[in-house]
Scaffold this active site. Structure first.
Site, PDB file in Angstrom:
ATOM      1  N   ASP A 164      92.324  63.962  21.090  1.00 35.49           N
ATOM      2  CA  ASP A 164      91.127  64.779  20.882  1.00 35.49           C
ATOM      3  C   ASP A 164      90.817  65.555  22.164  1.00 35.49           C
ATOM      4  O   ASP A 164      90.419  64.966  23.168  1.00 35.49           O
ATOM      5  CB  ASP A 164      89.939  63.876  20.507  1.00 35.49           C
ATOM      6  CG  ASP A 164      88.752  64.692  20.058  1.00 35.49           C
ATOM      7  OD1 ASP A 164      88.287  65.555  20.837  1.00 35.49           O
ATOM      8  OD2 ASP A 164      88.287  64.488  18.924  1.00 35.49           O
TER       9      ASP A 164
ATOM     10  N   ASP B 174      87.189  65.307  23.630  1.00 31.43           N
ATOM     11  CA  ASP B 174      86.935  63.993  24.234  1.00 31.43           C
ATOM     12  C   ASP B 174      87.662  63.851  25.566  1.00 31.43           C
ATOM     13  O   ASP B 174      87.127  63.286  26.522  1.00 31.43           O
ATOM     14  CB  ASP B 174      87.382  62.869  23.287  1.00 31.43           C
ATOM     15  CG  ASP B 174      86.371  62.632  22.174  1.00 31.43           C
ATOM     16  OD1 ASP B 174      85.231  63.150  22.297  1.00 31.43           O
ATOM     17  OD2 ASP B 174      86.710  61.956  21.185  1.00 31.43           O
TER      18      ASP B 174
ATOM     19  N   THR C   2      84.966  65.404   5.965  1.00 30.47           N
ATOM     20  CA  THR C   2      85.509  66.497   5.125  1.00 30.47           C
ATOM     21  C   THR C   2      86.469  67.388   5.894  1.00 30.47           C
ATOM     22  O   THR C   2      87.208  68.169   5.291  1.00 30.47           O
ATOM     23  CB  THR C   2      84.376  67.392   4.596  1.00 30.47           C
ATOM     24  OG1 THR C   2      83.764  68.036   5.726  1.00 30.47           O
ATOM     25  CG2 THR C   2      83.338  66.599   3.836  1.00 30.47           C
TER      26      THR C   2
ATOM     27  N   ARG D 195      84.207  69.995  13.594  1.00 33.19           N
ATOM     28  CA  ARG D 195      84.945  69.634  12.385  1.00 33.19           C
ATOM     29  C   ARG D 195      84.325  68.368  11.844  1.00 33.19           C
ATOM     30  O   ARG D 195      84.325  67.343  12.518  1.00 33.19           O
ATOM     31  CB  ARG D 195      86.407  69.410  12.785  1.00 33.19           C
ATOM     32  CG  ARG D 195      87.386  69.502  11.673  1.00 33.19           C
ATOM     33  CD  ARG D 195      88.806  69.480  12.207  1.00 33.19           C
ATOM     34  NE  ARG D 195      89.221  68.169  12.696  1.00 33.19           N
ATOM     35  CZ  ARG D 195      90.476  67.744  12.686  1.00 33.19           C
ATOM     36  NH1 ARG D 195      91.439  68.523  12.240  1.00 33.19           N
ATOM     37  NH2 ARG D 195      90.796  66.568  13.142  1.00 33.19           N
TER      38      ARG D 195
HETATM   39  C1  PRP Z   1      88.605  70.281  17.688  1.00 38.48           C
HETATM   40  C2  PRP Z   1      89.306  71.419  18.382  1.00 38.48           C
HETATM   41  C3  PRP Z   1      89.186  72.530  17.388  1.00 38.48           C
HETATM   42  C4  PRP Z   1      89.277  71.797  16.069  1.00 38.48           C
HETATM   43  C5  PRP Z   1      90.674  71.970  15.549  1.00 38.48           C
HETATM   44  O1  PRP Z   1      87.241  70.401  17.843  1.00 38.48           O
HETATM   45  O2  PRP Z   1      88.790  71.720  19.635  1.00 38.48           O
HETATM   46  O3  PRP Z   1      87.966  73.247  17.485  1.00 38.48           O
HETATM   47  O4  PRP Z   1      89.019  70.416  16.327  1.00 38.48           O
HETATM   48  O5  PRP Z   1      90.788  71.415  14.289  1.00 38.48           O
HETATM   49  P1  PRP Z   1      91.032  72.321  13.001  1.00 38.48           P
HETATM   50  O6  PRP Z   1      92.071  73.326  13.350  1.00 38.48           O
HETATM   51  O7  PRP Z   1      91.496  71.316  11.985  1.00 38.48           O
HETATM   52  O8  PRP Z   1      89.719  72.952  12.635  1.00 38.48           O
HETATM   53  P2  PRP Z   1      86.228  69.327  17.265  1.00 38.48           P
HETATM   54  O9  PRP Z   1      85.794  69.758  15.907  1.00 38.48           O
HETATM   55  O10 PRP Z   1      86.793  67.947  17.399  1.00 38.48           O
HETATM   56  O11 PRP Z   1      84.967  69.517  18.200  1.00 38.48           O
HETATM   57  P3  PRP Z   1      84.811  69.355  19.784  1.00 38.48           P
HETATM   58  O12 PRP Z   1      85.431  70.563  20.415  1.00 38.48           O
HETATM   59  O13 PRP Z   1      83.340  69.323  19.957  1.00 38.48           O
HETATM   60  O14 PRP Z   1      85.476  68.066  20.219  1.00 38.48           O
HETATM   61  N1  URA Z   2      91.205  68.416  17.291  1.00 40.58           N
HETATM   62  C1  URA Z   2      91.731  67.879  18.414  1.00 40.58           C
HETATM   63  O1  URA Z   2      91.074  67.842  19.471  1.00 40.58           O
HETATM   64  N2  URA Z   2      92.980  67.389  18.358  1.00 40.58           N
HETATM   65  C2  URA Z   2      93.707  67.439  17.253  1.00 40.58           C
HETATM   66  O2  URA Z   2      94.856  66.968  17.260  1.00 40.58           O
HETATM   67  C3  URA Z   2      93.143  67.991  16.089  1.00 40.58           C
HETATM   68  C4  URA Z   2      91.890  68.480  16.137  1.00 40.58           C
END
Ligand code: PRP
Ligand code: URA
Length: 211
Positions: free
Chosen positions: A202, A205, A110, A106
């Protein structure tokens, strides 16, 4: 608890583990273990309608007319990165499951999802596919992943997450009305950074110890 195509798992063991997961003092090791355990508990219910086939088994006493999972039944597709944390729990329960990967992140500004990787099992079109991601926030990532899979002619898809926001559920229902959504908790809102409130922070993380 089911509402249309949305299933919220209110089993006490799952709810207990979700509370531990939310706690900001839960360390990386424990967080990882909890994500895996919750995924395993949820898998039990999400796979309830997998196809079975009749077999004859010789017990020490007689022939039993019994059932086993039918051929190419299932594939799971974690959304990278955080979805990886749910794979282990599913594989423990279904050792022969095939695993595809789709990489989406994400954009921090944006919040639009970007696909950076995809590798799927060759016979995935013959399988039921469960997309895994711990968080359904705006729904952008899950919706984009499912759109991508549909473009590969995959039509038997479910989505399984740990925490879903109301907004994310509505987005998925609008973009992909036929998809069943399974979650362990439903949270009401997103904050200004589009994180789920109260959520768990997150997920990626916390699973991988980055930030
Ligand atoms: C997080 C999570 C989802 C997304 C959810 O991933 O694991 O994939 O955000 O958010 P959304 O419903 O608003 O799209 P992130 O993009 O932070 O990547 P990561 O898994 O690499 O931490
Ligand atoms: N991605 C995450 O990991 N946590 C949230 O709350 C939203 C997006």
């Amino acid at each position: 608890m089911a509402d249309d195509n949305v299933f919220v798992f209110d089993h006490p063991l799952i709810q207990h583990k979700i509370s531990l997961l939310r706690d900001k003092n839960t360390c990386t090791k424990e967080f990882r273990e909890l994500v895996s355990e919750i995924a395993m508990l949820m898998a039990y219910e999400v796979t309830r309608d997998l196809p079975l086939q009749e077999v004859e088994i010789e017990t020490p006493i007689a022939v039993a007319h019994s059932k086993v999972l039918a051929g190419k039944s299932l594939a799971i597709v974690p959304i990278l990165r955080a979805g990886l944390g749910m794979v282990d729990g599913m594989v423990k329960l279904i050792p022969n499951v095939r695993v595809g990967h789709i990489g989406l992140y994400r954009d921090p500004v944006t919040v639009e999802p970007h696909t950076y990787y995809c590798k799927l099992p060759e016979d995935i079109n013959e399988r039921e596919v469960i997309v895994l991601d711990p968080m359904l926030a705006t729904g952008g990532s899950a919706s984009a992943a499912i759109t991508y899979l549909k473009e590969q002619n995959i039509d038997n898809i479910k989505f399984m997450c740990l925490i879903a926001s109301t907004e994310g559920i509505e987005r998925l229902k609008k973009d992909h009305p036929e998809i069943k959504i399974y979650c362990a908790a439903k949270d009401e809102k997103l904050n200004d950074d589009l994180y789920i409130v109260p959520g768990l922070g997150d997920a990626g993380d916390r699973i991988f110890g980055t930030n």
